[in-house]
Design an enzyme around this catalytic site. Structure first.
Site, PDB file in Angstrom:
ATOM      1  N   ASP A 262       0.939  -1.185   0.113  1.00 34.68           N
ATOM      2  CA  ASP A 262       0.365   0.043   0.474  1.00 34.68           C
ATOM      3  C   ASP A 262       1.160   1.304  -0.035  1.00 34.68           C
ATOM      4  O   ASP A 262       2.252   1.096  -0.256  1.00 34.68           O
ATOM      5  CB  ASP A 262      -0.550  -0.219   1.143  1.00 34.68           C
ATOM      6  CG  ASP A 262      -1.734   1.344   1.130  1.00 34.68           C
ATOM      7  OD1 ASP A 262      -2.233   1.443   0.404  1.00 34.68           O
ATOM      8  OD2 ASP A 262      -3.153   0.723   1.746  1.00 34.68           O
TER       9      ASP A 262
HETATM   10  C1  NOJ Z   1      -3.964   4.115   0.506  1.00 33.96           C
HETATM   11  C2  NOJ Z   1      -5.144   3.401   0.281  1.00 33.96           C
HETATM   12  O1  NOJ Z   1      -5.119   2.021   1.245  1.00 33.96           O
HETATM   13  C3  NOJ Z   1      -5.589   2.311  -1.169  1.00 33.96           C
HETATM   14  O2  NOJ Z   1      -6.385   2.116  -0.399  1.00 33.96           O
HETATM   15  C4  NOJ Z   1      -5.434   2.479  -2.124  1.00 33.96           C
HETATM   16  O3  NOJ Z   1      -5.305   2.324  -2.991  1.00 33.96           O
HETATM   17  C5  NOJ Z   1      -3.756   3.269  -2.025  1.00 33.96           C
HETATM   18  N1  NOJ Z   1      -3.730   4.725  -1.415  1.00 33.96           N
HETATM   19  C6  NOJ Z   1      -3.659   4.301  -3.571  1.00 33.96           C
HETATM   20  O4  NOJ Z   1      -4.232   5.262  -3.540  1.00 33.96           O
END
Ligand code: NOJ
Length: 739
Positions: A262
């Site tokens: 993530d």
């Molecule tokens: C952080 C988030 O937790 C995740 O769900 C998302 O896909 C990513 N950022 C990318 O934006």
């Protein structure tokens, strides 16, 4: 490209080129417009590696992705195309209801269609990978990301996981659709106290039973990517959790696709205190199984040194790089780097009438009717209606995670109602969504100037309030459209107070005092605590953030174009002090009901009921479908049998009804204490007006197993209870045996 050529390509690539493939950066690195949400920092990545980066996040638009693709391929020595990845969680431009509302449809087939549309809109705009489905099981609506998940039940979420992956990926061979990236692996929805980015700690039995099934269902459905979560699981960050990523996901479940971290989570291993520095973090994440480092400097700055000083074998990098090249090759990017992007189709297909129609249909089924005293709903178009409240004429109906959606495309409640009621409709804003400037400032998206535009001064507020009261006095029925500010839910939207804001509660109470019929329409990203207003209104319509066609769908329900069929996939608490509150809890030795103790020494709150305000699976309709005559073909099964059962549904009304028949069970005695009820199957069926139908189920005996603390399923012999009904509370029961 043939496999041998792909392998040859890998052999020819330099170490930096290979590392480049393992890095994902956002559009701003490439001088492109970027809509990423997340901490922003200068990453300190050398320009050369930026040029070699294998994927780009959150840049869309056919013209822009084509331009960037051309630009980046020219910079890469082997002209390897980049992958465009993006957050398309519940729609691209045509926005469907937020996933907690999708969950309330209990209609995975319909949601599969919605995800096809989302995927095709994203594809024509040049995107290839969606960071979806998000299927974290969550038990605590204090967590803002309750918005993003289909709900609290592992079985229901698994059904949606499968449908969403199929919807996204089905059309990949035709250069349409999207690669699915299931998230957030694992157990992110269990963050302690509903606090964002917090720890998740639990027994293995709980993990396997309640949290892992939806991710596993996505993998089984062919999901090509997995995103690791931001939390620790039993003390080890998911991003560097070798057991989770390699032993379980790859070896046991057979996943051979790409695993991405993530946002910045590889770097955050240092903040967790799990890695000493960037080199250590790079080693631990790659070794655990992370192929792509999303938006952190760690792989870019750490991997080369690790290989050069002999701490990391080049084989690990080759393997990760190959998985990414393989995905690009599977999509045919080497032959056609622009995939499905097309400016013409972007224009014709995006937000088309058909797509909007589907969004409306989905929203019709997502809306949950929570209360309808004296059948005040549906309304008639002859009534004199006052639409009052801050969501009455508000376009912000798509929720926080619809990052590509535009609120200007939304149909407001007022617009939809005035096309039905004409001059019979009056409107007054009544109050602001919230008047808490400090809270708004803390949401992170609103500067002082914007806040002062959305919070009226005291005099205007007073005038708005009075105008609403005088409008209400003249009306027969009042529709009060209330709810949370859009930024109060979604990522980093944890809250401890789940009530409607005080100013909205005051408006409801003052209007209640007029003694008119009141219908409360609630817009929210999570279950709210409605306890303090529930007695003041005659009907409650939970509408979530209903999406682009939200206003029309709310009107469909209010005026009976459809009979509501949404059923809660998340429990609505009586008070937030009960959280985490979920229907499938274990029994204690001193349950409140049925304990041998009386009075004080039972498991209960002294200042609140144990029960929720509205239970899991709950929702009303205009038809009243009655359940009776539960029949079980044989009440003694062995492991290879199926439990065959049927139930009669009688619909005496004039309404054709979509009814969700829910089947739960309890394992009466087990070597690990089992939930008081657990959903094992459901069917959404149509019961035409004035008819009865018999609904049948055939459930494999093995579905009544539980997971032990080594993560193995166990089906223990003995007695079980079966429960069947329209929600988790109102059920008909029968006993059966596993022999
Ligand atoms: C952080 C988030 O937790 C995740 O769900 C998302 O896909 C990513 N950022 C990318 O934006």
């Amino acid at each position: 490209m043939k496999q041998e050529r792909l392998e040859k390509l890998l052999n020819e690539m330099s170490l930096s080129e290979k590392i480049g493939q393992l890095i994902q950066l956002s559009g701003d690195f490439f001088k492109s417009k970027d809509i990423s949400f997340g901490p922003i920092q200068k990453l300190g990545i050398p320009d050369k590696l930026v040029d070699l980066s294998g994927s780009i996040m959150n840049v869309t638009g056919a013209a822009e992705t084509q331009r960037l693709q051309k630009q980046q391929m020219a910079k890469q020595p082997h002209h390897i195309p980049v992958l465009f990845m993006s957050d398309v969680i519940y729609g691209f431009k045509t926005i469907f209801p937020i996933p907690v509302g999708l969950g309330a449809t209990w209609n995975p087939e319909l949601i599969k269609e919605a995800f096809k549309v989302a995927a095709n809109e994203a594809a024509v705009s040049g995107n290839q990978v969606c960071f979806a489905p998000m299927v974290d099981v969550t038990h605590d609506p204090r967590w803002g990301r309750t918005l993003e998940s289909p709900g609290e039940d592992p079985y229901l979420n698994s059904c949606f996981a499968k449908a969403m992956v199929e919807g996204l990926q089905e059309q990949l061979p035709n250069k349409k659709g999207q690669v699915a990236c299931v998230k957030h692996y694992a157990a992110y929805g269990a963050v302690e106290a509903g606090l964002e980015y917090n720890l998740a700690d639990m027994s293995m039995s709980n993990l396997f039973q309640n949290y892992l099934p939806p991710y596993k269902a996505a993998v089984k459905a062919g999901c090509k990517m997995v995103m690791a979560s931001l939390n620790t699981l039993n003390g080890v960050p998911a991003t560097a959790n070798k057991w989770l990523l390699t032993d379980l996901l790859k070896k046991q479940w057979g996943f051979n696709g790409v695993i991405i971290s993530d946002y910045a989570s590889v770097y955050e291993l240092i903040k967790h205190g799990f890695a000493a520095d960037e080199e250590d973090a790079a080693f631990k994440a790659l070794d655990a199984g992370i192929d792509i480092d999303m938006k952190s400097p760690v792989y870019a700055n750490g991997l080369q040194k690790l290989v050069e000083n002999g701490k990391l074998s080049i084989t690990k990098i080759n393997e990760a790089c190959m998985r990414i090249l393989q995905l690009k090759n599977d999509l045919g990017l080497f032959e056609n780097p622009y995939f499905g992007s097309s400016e013409i189709e972007e224009h014709e297909y995006t937000l088309s009438d058909d797509n909007r129609k589907l969004a409306r249909k989905v929203a019709d089924e997502a809306i949950v009717l929570l209360k309808n005293n004296h059948q005040v709903l549906p309304l008639s178009s002859n009534e004199k209606v006052a639409l009052i409240g801050p969501y009455g004429d508000e376009k912000s109906l798509i929720g926080m995670w619809a990052v590509h959606g535009d609120i200007k495309d939304c149909v407001t409640i007022k617009a939809a109602l005035s096309s039905i009621l004409g001059t019979n409709l009056g409107y007054a804003q009544g109050t602001d969504i919230t008047r808490d400037k400090q809270m708004l400032a803390g949401l992170g998206f609103l500067n002082e100037e914007r806040i002062s535009r959305i919070v009226s001064d005291d005099e205007t507020e007073n005038q708005n309030h009075q105008a609403a009261l005088s409008l209400a006095k003249k009306a027969e029925t009042i529709i009060l459209a209330v709810g949370e500010n859009v930024f109060e839910s979604g990522e980093a939207g944890s809250k401890t107070n789940l009530h409607l804001p005080k100013n909205q509660v005051k408006l409801i109470k003052d209007i209640h005092n007029l003694g008119k019929k009141i219908v409360l329409v609630v817009i929210s990203g999570r279950p709210l605590v409605l306890t303090d207003v529930i007695q003041d209104v005659d009907a409650v319509v939970e509408s979530w953030f209903p999406g682009t066609e939200g206003g029309n769908a709310i009107a469909d329900v209010l005026f009976g174009k459809v009979s509501p069929s949404g059923r809660l996939s998340t429990t609505f608490p009586f008070t937030e002090g009960q959280e985490p509150l979920y229907y499938s809890h274990l029994s204690t030795g001193r349950p409140q009901k049925g304990s041998q103790h009386v009075g004080r020494f039972v498991s209960r709150y002294i200042d609140a009921p144990n029960e929720p305000l509205f239970p899991f699976g709950y929702g009303l309709s205009y038809a009243d479908v009655k359940y009776s005559d539960l029949q079980i073909e044989s009440d003694a099964l062995n492991e290879s049998d199926n439990l065959r059962l049927s139930i009669k549904l009688v619909n005496d009304s004039q309404w054709s009804q979509k009814e969700t028949v829910q089947v739960y069970f309890h394992d009466d005695v087990a070597s690990i204490v089992q939930p008081v009820k657990r959903l094992v199957s459901f069917k959404k069926v149509t019961v035409p007006a004035k008819t009865s139908v018999r609904v049948t189920f055939s459930i494999p005996a093995t579905d009544f197993s539980f997971f032990d603390n080594t993560g193995h399923p166990k089906l223990e012999k003995g007695s079980f209870h079966l429960f069947i009904g329209p929600n988790s509370n109102d059920v008909i029961t029968k006993e059966f045996q596993i022999i």
